[in-house]
Scaffold this active site. Structure first.
Site, PDB file in Angstrom:
ATOM      1  N   ASN A 169      -7.149  -2.176  14.392  1.00  0.00           N
ATOM      2  CA  ASN A 169      -8.563  -2.420  14.099  1.00  0.00           C
ATOM      3  C   ASN A 169      -8.759  -3.651  13.202  1.00  0.00           C
ATOM      4  OD1 ASN A 169      -7.724  -1.567  11.601  1.00  0.00           O
ATOM      5  ND2 ASN A 169      -8.979   0.278  11.520  1.00  0.00           N
ATOM      6  N   GLU A 215      -9.617  -1.388   5.371  1.00  0.00           N
ATOM      7  CA  GLU A 215     -10.224  -0.997   6.633  1.00  0.00           C
ATOM      8  C   GLU A 215     -11.514  -1.779   6.879  1.00  0.00           C
ATOM      9  OE1 GLU A 215      -8.444   0.738   8.492  1.00  0.00           O
ATOM     10  OE2 GLU A 215      -8.112   2.803   7.865  1.00  0.00           O
ATOM     11  N   HIS A 269      -7.143  -4.237  10.343  1.00  0.00           N
ATOM     12  CA  HIS A 269      -6.921  -4.058   8.901  1.00  0.00           C
ATOM     13  C   HIS A 269      -5.629  -4.728   8.438  1.00  0.00           C
ATOM     14  CE1 HIS A 269      -4.708   0.064   9.479  1.00  0.00           C
ATOM     15  NE2 HIS A 269      -3.823  -0.818   9.145  1.00  0.00           N
ATOM     16  N   ASP A 316       0.824  -1.209   0.000  1.00  0.00           N
ATOM     17  CA  ASP A 316       0.000   0.000   0.000  1.00  0.00           C
ATOM     18  C   ASP A 316       0.862   1.266   0.000  1.00  0.00           C
ATOM     19  OD1 ASP A 316       0.982  -0.365   2.559  1.00  0.00           O
ATOM     20  OD2 ASP A 316      -0.965  -0.691   3.490  1.00  0.00           O
TER      21      ASP A 316
HETATM   22  C1  GLP Z   1      -0.293   0.564   8.422  1.00  0.00           C
HETATM   23  C2  GLP Z   1      -0.039  -0.277   7.175  1.00  0.00           C
HETATM   24  C3  GLP Z   1      -0.300  -1.733   7.448  1.00  0.00           C
HETATM   25  C4  GLP Z   1       0.377  -2.153   8.725  1.00  0.00           C
HETATM   26  C5  GLP Z   1      -0.209  -1.378   9.879  1.00  0.00           C
HETATM   27  C6  GLP Z   1       0.333  -1.798  11.235  1.00  0.00           C
HETATM   28  O1  GLP Z   1      -1.621   0.929   8.542  1.00  0.00           O
HETATM   29  N1  GLP Z   1      -0.839   0.125   6.059  1.00  0.00           N
HETATM   30  O2  GLP Z   1       0.172  -2.483   6.340  1.00  0.00           O
HETATM   31  O3  GLP Z   1       0.198  -3.524   8.938  1.00  0.00           O
HETATM   32  O4  GLP Z   1       0.123  -0.026   9.648  1.00  0.00           O
HETATM   33  O5  GLP Z   1       1.433  -1.013  11.591  1.00  0.00           O
HETATM   34  P1  GLP Z   1       2.380  -1.296  12.798  1.00  0.00           P
HETATM   35  O6  GLP Z   1       3.206  -2.469  12.432  1.00  0.00           O
HETATM   36  O7  GLP Z   1       3.203  -0.044  12.889  1.00  0.00           O
HETATM   37  O8  GLP Z   1       1.529  -1.517  13.991  1.00  0.00           O
END
Ligand code: GLP
Length: 245
Positions: free
Chosen positions: A136, A143, A138, A67
């Site tokens: 959440n 989302e 995702h 993404d």
């Molecule tokens: C972002 C990314 C996700 C990732 C998520 C969790 O939203 N788009 O791909 O998994 O963050 O991030 P973290 O590993 O910092 O908790």
């Protein structure tokens, strides 16, 4: 789902690096799906270390990141592209033309999503997809909602997700883009193998729902339950609410 619980987040990082290293050893031309976020960062550092010590050759591999934010250029300091340059690409021998990224700065974002789907198909599909998980539930930027887009698409980010990503934008929420581009759930589920990493107590509830809960678009990671080759690499805290039978 295969759930592997490790005692520390360092052990999760080593296990993640080892999964990628063995994939590259078995098939040097592997197509890897990569995730940004804080969780895989130590794993990426370990992959750089393995590369530096001659144990990991990326020269024939290809990568597709999950993404990217919309409305900012890949060179923007807050972009996922910059994040990946800093945490992985700068320290391994990936060929620049084999690094694939969604471009959130183009005028026609829908066309960009189509281009990306085509590029993944042209590369032969993704062999190993690395995922993190949002608090959440995702995955990528898919989302929670009443329904989920199947293919790569543009998405309006939830306020909580923008807050979670504010560190990339100097902790200024107003600077976090409101839109992003993301592989869809179908794109992710087409990967031949998936490894999801989660660490820390903040992820315990969404991991519980994803592993023990019903499949629901309200918890996008729960859809991974239908995939035959998914492994969750968790530390004790992230795994603390899972029912282990
Ligand atoms: C972002 C990314 C996700 C990732 C998520 C969790 O939203 N788009 O791909 O998994 O963050 O991030 P973290 O590993 O910092 O908790």
């Amino acid at each position: 789902m295969k759930v592997t619980v490790l005692s520390t987040s360092d052990a999760v990082a080593s296990a993640l690096a080892e999964r990628v290293a063995s994939t590259l050893r078995a098939g040097p031309h592997a197509v890897l799906g990569l995730a940004s976020g804080r969780t895989p960062v130590d794993g990426y550092a370990e992959m750089q270390r393995l590369h530096a010590s001659g144990q990991m050759d990326w020269s024939r591999a290809s990568t597709f990141n999950l993404d990217e934010f919309a409305g900012i250029h890949g060179r923007h300091p807050g972009s996922f592209r910059t994040f990946m340059e800093d945490h992985l690409f700068g320290g391994v021998n990936l060929r620049p033309e084999r690094i694939h990224f969604l471009d959130g700065a183009v005028t026609d974002l829908d066309e960009e999503c189509e281009r990306y789907e085509g590029a993944i198909a042209a590369a032969g599909g993704i062999d190993l997809q690395i995922l993190g998980i949002g608090s959440n539930g995702h995955i990528g930027f898919n989302e929670p909602g009443d329904d989920l887009p199947v293919r790569t698409h543009r998405v309006t980010l939830m306020e909580s997700t923008r807050r979670d990503n504010a560190a990339l934008f100097g902790h200024e929420l107003s600077k976090v883009p409101r839109e992003a581009l993301s592989m869809g759930i179908g794109t992710i589920l087409h990967a031949r193998r998936i490894v999801l990493v989660a660490t820390g107590g903040k992820k315990a509830e969404c991991i519980r729902q994803s592993v023990n809960g019903r499949i629901t678009t309200r918890v996008p990671a729960s859809l991974l339950q239908v995939h035959p080759e998914v492994e969750l690499l968790l530390d004790e805290e992230a795994a603390s609410l899972i029912r282990r039978t």
